[in-house]
Scaffold this motif. Structure first.
Motif, PDB file in Angstrom:
ATOM      1  N   LEU A 388      50.868  37.357   3.372  1.00 48.55           N
ATOM      2  CA  LEU A 388      51.682  37.026   2.208  1.00 48.55           C
ATOM      3  C   LEU A 388      53.175  37.108   2.534  1.00 48.55           C
ATOM      4  N   VAL A 389      53.561  38.055   3.400  1.00 47.89           N
ATOM      5  CA  VAL A 389      54.959  38.127   3.838  1.00 47.89           C
ATOM      6  C   VAL A 389      55.337  36.861   4.580  1.00 47.89           C
ATOM      7  N   ARG A 390      54.465  36.406   5.482  1.00 48.84           N
ATOM      8  CA  ARG A 390      54.738  35.175   6.228  1.00 48.84           C
ATOM      9  C   ARG A 390      54.808  33.978   5.278  1.00 48.84           C
ATOM     10  N   LYS A 391      53.941  33.974   4.280  1.00 49.13           N
ATOM     11  CA  LYS A 391      53.940  32.881   3.312  1.00 49.13           C
ATOM     12  C   LYS A 391      55.266  32.822   2.560  1.00 49.13           C
ATOM     13  N   LYS A 392      55.764  33.997   2.112  1.00 52.35           N
ATOM     14  CA  LYS A 392      57.022  34.026   1.371  1.00 52.35           C
ATOM     15  C   LYS A 392      58.203  33.609   2.232  1.00 52.35           C
ATOM     16  N   LEU A 393      58.067  33.816   3.541  1.00 53.07           N
ATOM     17  CA  LEU A 393      59.126  33.393   4.466  1.00 53.07           C
ATOM     18  C   LEU A 393      59.013  31.915   4.835  1.00 53.07           C
ATOM     19  N   GLY A 394      57.974  31.250   4.305  1.00 56.16           N
ATOM     20  CA  GLY A 394      57.788  29.837   4.607  1.00 56.16           C
ATOM     21  C   GLY A 394      57.122  29.591   5.937  1.00 56.16           C
ATOM     22  N   LEU A 395      56.476  30.632   6.500  1.00 52.82           N
ATOM     23  CA  LEU A 395      55.812  30.507   7.793  1.00 52.82           C
ATOM     24  C   LEU A 395      54.327  30.249   7.599  1.00 52.82           C
ATOM     25  N   ARG A 396      53.703  29.688   8.608  1.00 49.84           N
ATOM     26  CA  ARG A 396      52.251  29.530   8.575  1.00 49.84           C
ATOM     27  C   ARG A 396      51.595  30.904   8.662  1.00 49.84           C
ATOM     28  N   TYR A 397      50.414  30.999   8.074  1.00 45.98           N
ATOM     29  CA  TYR A 397      49.761  32.292   8.021  1.00 45.98           C
ATOM     30  C   TYR A 397      48.249  32.111   8.015  1.00 45.98           C
ATOM     31  N   ARG A 398      47.544  33.182   8.376  1.00 46.80           N
ATOM     32  CA  ARG A 398      46.083  33.205   8.311  1.00 46.80           C
ATOM     33  C   ARG A 398      45.652  34.301   7.354  1.00 46.80           C
ATOM     34  N   LEU A 399      44.869  33.930   6.356  1.00 46.04           N
ATOM     35  CA  LEU A 399      44.365  34.913   5.404  1.00 46.04           C
ATOM     36  C   LEU A 399      42.914  35.226   5.754  1.00 46.04           C
TER      37      LEU A 399
END
Length: 457
Positions: A388-399
């Motif tokens: 979620l931190v990566r998402k808020k930074l606009g980065l790709r992420y894996r959940l």
């Protein structure tokens, strides 16, 4: 008669849960209550299609929440296009007698492309870099900006909870107050979550029912203020289970299911498999490429612990599943069992989507998506927080928070079979008696709605 009609699809509603919903009971105190007999499979897409068409899956073609699309060579679940549903819809029948009859679809399935006046349905933004952001799809388009952001991650997944049903209920009130539709269809999924996680017998189920009852209050008030005839019903009731059945693993071990490998991950290969199963709660469609293999596959499946019945062509016809989309064989689980889609034999070779909430990529339904990995929930939540931190930074992420076998072993509620008793059956409540007896079939709901709309069958 020009009285509006409001239909609330209260998913998972049963007599035992209704006991914890005083607000809902009070709304129908002078009306009628009936046991609702669903079609097989008793799953969302199939039963909703029967409500709207008055047909069984043999005729409307919705044989589950998904199936193997033979013309595409792919397993697809949770499609959205309304054209997949065959047969006359209830609003088409009403419009023959009442031209201009208006309809609002608030999150019922197969919403896109339906010939209705207003549509609201969840629709994430799938960004080019792989991120997925919450959003919804509306018709007309301007309705979108009248609504707050849809809380997608409370609609399904480990975070699924009351916020999504509260959003849907509020959206329905908004549409009723600003558009005044003649028929309003509202889908309220909250009971689906903790009843699958913990089963219908525990305190979590009663708590979920009470939460939803509170959310239903303003929606029921808004419908009553319009003088609407109100129907509350459910597609199915959830029953206690404790036993996952891995049909595809058994087919693979027998040399009937094949996979292909990319980057060390195994993917189901439906093009070369002699047989594979599309698991959907307590029912599984088994697709057999060569008719000469059908008897062998049927015998193998019948011998699996947790399989109660194997339906062949005659059995499918008897149970209303004789449609070309059905598998060559259809498996019904024992009451305490349900079917997984799992086909890998080594977790290290499972595809990466297996540990994600990926309802469109998995070749079968996966209730393990409702849990943070039970084998390590703390670590799963930490991964979620980092994502979620990566998402808020606009980065790709894996959940990647979903467990595999540990997730399947944790499931305590399922559905899909025909109900064994009144307590384990869905219910239908109506503010009008409307000739309602003690039982009503899912295929009779269309006729009920016609009567409420003042239209003769």
């Amino acid at each position: 008669m020009d009285r509006p009609v409001v239909v609330l699809d209260v998913v998972g509603l049963s007599p035992r849960l209704l006991a914890h919903m005083p607000r809902l009971r009070a709304a129908f105190a002078t009306g009628a209550t009936a046991r609702l007999d669903p079609v097989l499979p008793a799953v969302t897409c199939s039963v909703q299609a029967s409500f709207l068409t008055g047909l069984t899956p043999t005729d409307h073609g919705i044989v589950g929440n998904g199936w193997y699309f033979r013309d595409l060579g792919d397993v697809l679940l949770w499609r959205q296009h309304h054209a997949l549903v065959q047969g006359e819809r209830v609003w088409d029948a009403i419009r023959r007698a009442r031209p201009g009859y208006t309809v609002a679809n608030i999150c019922w399935w197969y919403a896109m492309g339906a010939d209705v006046d207003w549509t609201i349905t969840p629709r994430p933004i799938y960004r080019a870099d792989g991120r997925k952001d919450p959003d919804c799809y509306t018709v007309p388009a301007e309705l979108h900006d009248e609504l707050p952001v849809f809380p997608l991650f409370t609609y399904w997944g480990p975070g699924a909870g009351i916020a999504s049903s509260a959003w849907i209920a509020a959206a329905a009130v908004h549409v009723m107050q600003t558009r005044d539709p003649d028929l309003t269809l509202v889908y309220l999924p909250h009971l689906d979550y903790d009843l699958q996680r913990f089963g219908p017998s525990g305190p979590e189920a009663a708590k979920a029912a009470a939460e939803l009852d509170e959310v239903l209050g303003p929606l029921l008030d808004a419908a009553a203020a319009r003088g609407a005839a109100i129907v509350a019903l459910s597609e199915y009731a959830i029953t206690d289970v404790s036993k996952p059945v891995h049909v595809n693993r058994a087919l693979r071990e027998a040399g009937l299911l094949r996979v292909h490998t990319q980057d060390g991950m195994e993917y189901l290969d439906p093009w070369t498999s002699r047989a594979f199963a599309v698991a959907d709660h307590q029912l599984a469609h088994v697709y057999v490429r060569d008719p000469a293999d059908t008897a062998e596959v049927a015998k193998l499946c019948a011998g699996l612990p947790g399989v109660a019945q194997v339906l062949d062509e005659a059995g499918k016809a008897e149970h209303g599943l004789a449609h070309e989309r059905s598998g060559e064989l259809v498996l019904l689980a024992e009451p305490d069992a349900w079917f997984t889609y799992y086909y890998w034999l080594d977790d290290a070779r499972a595809p990466d989507f297996a540990t994600h909430v990926e309802i469109h990529r998995k070749p079968g339904y996966d209730p393990a998506e409702l849990f943070f990995d039970p084998a390590g929930p703390g670590a799963a939540k930490a991964r979620a927080a980092k994502a979620l931190v990566r998402k808020k930074l606009g980065l790709r992420y894996r959940l990647n928070v979903v467990g595999l076998d540990a997730g399947a072993d944790a499931v305590r509620g399922s559905h899909g079979l025909l109900p064994p008793s009144d307590q384990d059956a869905p219910v239908l409540l109506c503010t009008e008696a409307a000739g309602l007896g003690q039982r009503i079939a899912a295929t009779e709901v269309k006729a009920l709605l016609l009567r409420l709309a003042g239209v003769a069958e």
